[in-house]
Design a protein around this motif. Structure first.
Motif, PDB file in Angstrom:
ATOM      1  N   LEU A 179       0.832  -1.206   0.000  1.00  0.00           N
ATOM      2  CA  LEU A 179       0.000   0.000   0.000  1.00  0.00           C
ATOM      3  C   LEU A 179       0.863   1.252   0.000  1.00  0.00           C
ATOM      4  CD1 LEU A 179      -2.807   1.429   0.422  1.00  0.00           C
ATOM      5  CD2 LEU A 179      -2.291   1.316   2.865  1.00  0.00           C
ATOM      6  N   VAL A 180       1.875   1.290   0.863  1.00  0.00           N
ATOM      7  CA  VAL A 180       2.758   2.458   0.954  1.00  0.00           C
ATOM      8  C   VAL A 180       3.521   2.651  -0.351  1.00  0.00           C
ATOM      9  CG1 VAL A 180       4.755   3.432   2.137  1.00  0.00           C
ATOM     10  CG2 VAL A 180       2.942   2.336   3.461  1.00  0.00           C
ATOM     11  N   ALA A 181       4.005   1.549  -0.928  1.00  0.00           N
ATOM     12  CA  ALA A 181       4.739   1.634  -2.194  1.00  0.00           C
ATOM     13  C   ALA A 181       3.854   2.205  -3.297  1.00  0.00           C
ATOM     14  CB  ALA A 181       5.262   0.253  -2.584  1.00  0.00           C
ATOM     15  N   PHE A 182       2.603   1.747  -3.354  1.00  0.00           N
ATOM     16  CA  PHE A 182       1.671   2.245  -4.372  1.00  0.00           C
ATOM     17  C   PHE A 182       1.356   3.719  -4.144  1.00  0.00           C
ATOM     18  CE2 PHE A 182      -2.612   3.193  -5.847  1.00  0.00           C
ATOM     19  CZ  PHE A 182      -2.532   2.797  -7.176  1.00  0.00           C
ATOM     20  N   ALA A 183       1.136   4.087  -2.881  1.00  0.00           N
ATOM     21  CA  ALA A 183       0.818   5.483  -2.574  1.00  0.00           C
ATOM     22  C   ALA A 183       1.963   6.410  -2.950  1.00  0.00           C
ATOM     23  CB  ALA A 183       0.484   5.624  -1.085  1.00  0.00           C
ATOM     24  N   GLU A 184       3.198   5.959  -2.722  1.00  0.00           N
ATOM     25  CA  GLU A 184       4.352   6.765  -3.100  1.00  0.00           C
ATOM     26  C   GLU A 184       4.488   6.832  -4.619  1.00  0.00           C
ATOM     27  OE1 GLU A 184       9.051   7.140  -1.882  1.00  0.00           O
ATOM     28  OE2 GLU A 184       8.224   5.142  -2.191  1.00  0.00           O
ATOM     29  N   GLU A 185       4.325   5.700  -5.269  1.00  0.00           N
ATOM     30  CA  GLU A 185       4.466   5.616  -6.734  1.00  0.00           C
ATOM     31  C   GLU A 185       3.467   6.513  -7.441  1.00  0.00           C
ATOM     32  OE1 GLU A 185       3.158   2.265  -9.970  1.00  0.00           O
ATOM     33  OE2 GLU A 185       4.349   1.551  -8.276  1.00  0.00           O
ATOM     34  N   THR A 186       2.269   6.654  -6.892  1.00  0.00           N
ATOM     35  CA  THR A 186       1.212   7.434  -7.537  1.00  0.00           C
ATOM     36  C   THR A 186       1.115   8.859  -6.990  1.00  0.00           C
ATOM     37  OG1 THR A 186      -0.404   6.498  -5.965  1.00  0.00           O
ATOM     38  CG2 THR A 186      -0.156   5.393  -8.099  1.00  0.00           C
ATOM     39  N   GLY A 187       2.082   9.260  -6.170  1.00  0.00           N
ATOM     40  CA  GLY A 187       2.121  10.630  -5.677  1.00  0.00           C
ATOM     41  C   GLY A 187       1.093  10.957  -4.616  1.00  0.00           C
ATOM     42  N   ASN A 190       4.173  11.892   0.158  1.00  0.00           N
ATOM     43  CA  ASN A 190       5.500  12.396  -0.162  1.00  0.00           C
ATOM     44  C   ASN A 190       6.561  11.620   0.626  1.00  0.00           C
ATOM     45  OD1 ASN A 190       5.589  13.527   2.490  1.00  0.00           O
ATOM     46  ND2 ASN A 190       4.539  15.374   1.748  1.00  0.00           N
ATOM     47  N   GLU A 191       7.800  11.983   0.426  1.00  0.00           N
ATOM     48  CA  GLU A 191       8.900  11.253   1.057  1.00  0.00           C
ATOM     49  C   GLU A 191       8.840  11.331   2.576  1.00  0.00           C
ATOM     50  OE1 GLU A 191      13.821  11.111   0.950  1.00  0.00           O
ATOM     51  OE2 GLU A 191      12.697  12.245  -0.563  1.00  0.00           O
ATOM     52  N   ALA A 192       8.488  12.501   3.099  1.00  0.00           N
ATOM     53  CA  ALA A 192       8.411  12.662   4.552  1.00  0.00           C
ATOM     54  C   ALA A 192       7.303  11.788   5.135  1.00  0.00           C
ATOM     55  CB  ALA A 192       8.159  14.121   4.902  1.00  0.00           C
ATOM     56  N   GLN A 193       6.187  11.719   4.441  1.00  0.00           N
ATOM     57  CA  GLN A 193       5.093  10.877   4.908  1.00  0.00           C
ATOM     58  C   GLN A 193       5.473   9.396   4.857  1.00  0.00           C
ATOM     59  OE1 GLN A 193       2.223  12.540   2.141  1.00  0.00           O
ATOM     60  NE2 GLN A 193       1.040  13.420   3.847  1.00  0.00           N
ATOM     61  N   LYS A 194       6.171   9.013   3.796  1.00  0.00           N
ATOM     62  CA  LYS A 194       6.617   7.615   3.704  1.00  0.00           C
ATOM     63  C   LYS A 194       7.541   7.268   4.864  1.00  0.00           C
ATOM     64  CE  LYS A 194       8.830   4.147   0.780  1.00  0.00           C
ATOM     65  NZ  LYS A 194       9.668   3.623   1.868  1.00  0.00           N
ATOM     66  N   THR A 195       8.405   8.189   5.241  1.00  0.00           N
ATOM     67  CA  THR A 195       9.313   7.949   6.370  1.00  0.00           C
ATOM     68  C   THR A 195       8.521   7.722   7.655  1.00  0.00           C
ATOM     69  OG1 THR A 195      11.064   9.270   5.351  1.00  0.00           O
ATOM     70  CG2 THR A 195      11.186   8.927   7.735  1.00  0.00           C
ATOM     71  N   LEU A 196       7.488   8.528   7.864  1.00  0.00           N
ATOM     72  CA  LEU A 196       6.643   8.359   9.046  1.00  0.00           C
ATOM     73  C   LEU A 196       5.911   7.019   9.023  1.00  0.00           C
ATOM     74  CD1 LEU A 196       5.094  11.932   9.368  1.00  0.00           C
ATOM     75  CD2 LEU A 196       6.650  10.837  10.998  1.00  0.00           C
ATOM     76  N   LEU A 197       5.426   6.627   7.856  1.00  0.00           N
ATOM     77  CA  LEU A 197       4.701   5.361   7.735  1.00  0.00           C
ATOM     78  C   LEU A 197       5.629   4.167   7.929  1.00  0.00           C
ATOM     79  CD1 LEU A 197       2.446   6.306   4.700  1.00  0.00           C
ATOM     80  CD2 LEU A 197       1.674   5.934   7.050  1.00  0.00           C
ATOM     81  N   ASP A 198       6.835   4.259   7.408  1.00  0.00           N
ATOM     82  CA  ASP A 198       7.813   3.178   7.602  1.00  0.00           C
ATOM     83  C   ASP A 198       8.162   3.032   9.084  1.00  0.00           C
ATOM     84  OD1 ASP A 198       7.874   2.646   4.911  1.00  0.00           O
ATOM     85  OD2 ASP A 198       9.728   3.767   4.526  1.00  0.00           O
ATOM     86  N   ALA A 199       8.285   4.176   9.774  1.00  0.00           N
ATOM     87  CA  ALA A 199       8.589   4.142  11.208  1.00  0.00           C
ATOM     88  C   ALA A 199       7.431   3.505  11.979  1.00  0.00           C
ATOM     89  CB  ALA A 199       8.855   5.553  11.723  1.00  0.00           C
ATOM     90  N   TRP A 200       6.205   3.808  11.575  1.00  0.00           N
ATOM     91  CA  TRP A 200       5.046   3.198  12.222  1.00  0.00           C
ATOM     92  C   TRP A 200       5.040   1.689  12.024  1.00  0.00           C
ATOM     93  CZ3 TRP A 200       0.870   0.524   9.983  1.00  0.00           C
ATOM     94  CH2 TRP A 200      -0.161   0.194  10.874  1.00  0.00           C
TER      95      TRP A 200
END
Length: 213
Positions: A179-187, A190-200
């Motif tokens: 889900l996170v990969a798709f959300a990043e791929e489709t814009g 953003n990168e900061a949000q992905k970092t927060l989600l990965d930490a979660w």
């Protein structure tokens, strides 16, 4: 698995999965989490119901999972189990959270033959508790249950451990990392949000406190 991107796209488009790491959602448990899931929104259109059922059928067939009967968890798993059972022309049962307090006091409703290979359908797996209670009920009724399919799972380690301890394989159509990969791929993030989600994802129950929520 060709279907997961379509499920991710639909889930995000219709709000069945919402992502907001800056303003986390409060779950029923009281934890603040950056993602929220409501798979009931997939019921709104027939094409979304078919997408879920076709994806589950593909998992069953591609992994050669034996199945004589489809079971749905009450209540969220029932509609998807029904569509899948209809597509595969298989019997359908559903599992109550507890036995009825009257009549035959059934927990498993429908026609279930002893020894049948049953695939359990759940919409969402977080800790896995409700799904595994359903597995126990089906086994107590004489079924063989070695596989559970769900639409989305948060991927908590506690759920993985619980399913292994019950000797039941969990098959998830859409995983949180996908889900996170798709959300990043489709814009959509953003990168900061992905970092927060990965930490979660690394420490979901400690995440909010570390982020100061």
């Amino acid at each position: 698995m060709k279907y997961w991107k379509n499920i991710a796209r639909v889930a995000l488009d219709i709000g069945a999965i919402r992502i907001n790491p800056e303003e986390p959602f409060t779950w029923a448990s009281g934890y603040r989490m950056p993602v929220y899931n409501d798979n009931r929104l997939f019921l709104g259109e027939h094409k979304h119901r078919f997408l879920i059922a076709e994806s589950m059928q593909e998992v069953i067939e591609s992994r050669h999972i034996p199945v004589d009967c489809i079971a749905g968890t009450a209540t969220a798993g029932i509609p998807h189990a029904t569509t899948l059972a209809n597509m595969m022309e298989l019997p359908l049962v559903y599992v109550r959270s507890t036995s009825k307090g009257h009549g035959l006091q059934n927990q498993v409703e429908g026609v279930l033959e002893p020894g049948q290979e049953v695939v359990l359908i759940e919409d969402l797996v977080s800790t896995g508790g409700s799904a595994l209670k359903a597995v126990e009920a089906l086994r107590a009724a004489g079924a063989r249950v070695a596989h559970c399919l769900c639409i989305f799972s948060y991927g908590f380690e506690s759920a993985t451990t619980a399913f292994k301890s019950m000797d039941c394989q969990l098959h998830t159509l859409l995983t949180f990392p996908n889900l996170v990969a798709f959300a990043e791929e489709t814009g959509r993030i953003n990168e900061a949000q992905k970092t927060l989600l990965d930490a979660w994802y690394e420490a979901p129950f400690e995440w909010a406190a570390k982020q100061g929520f």
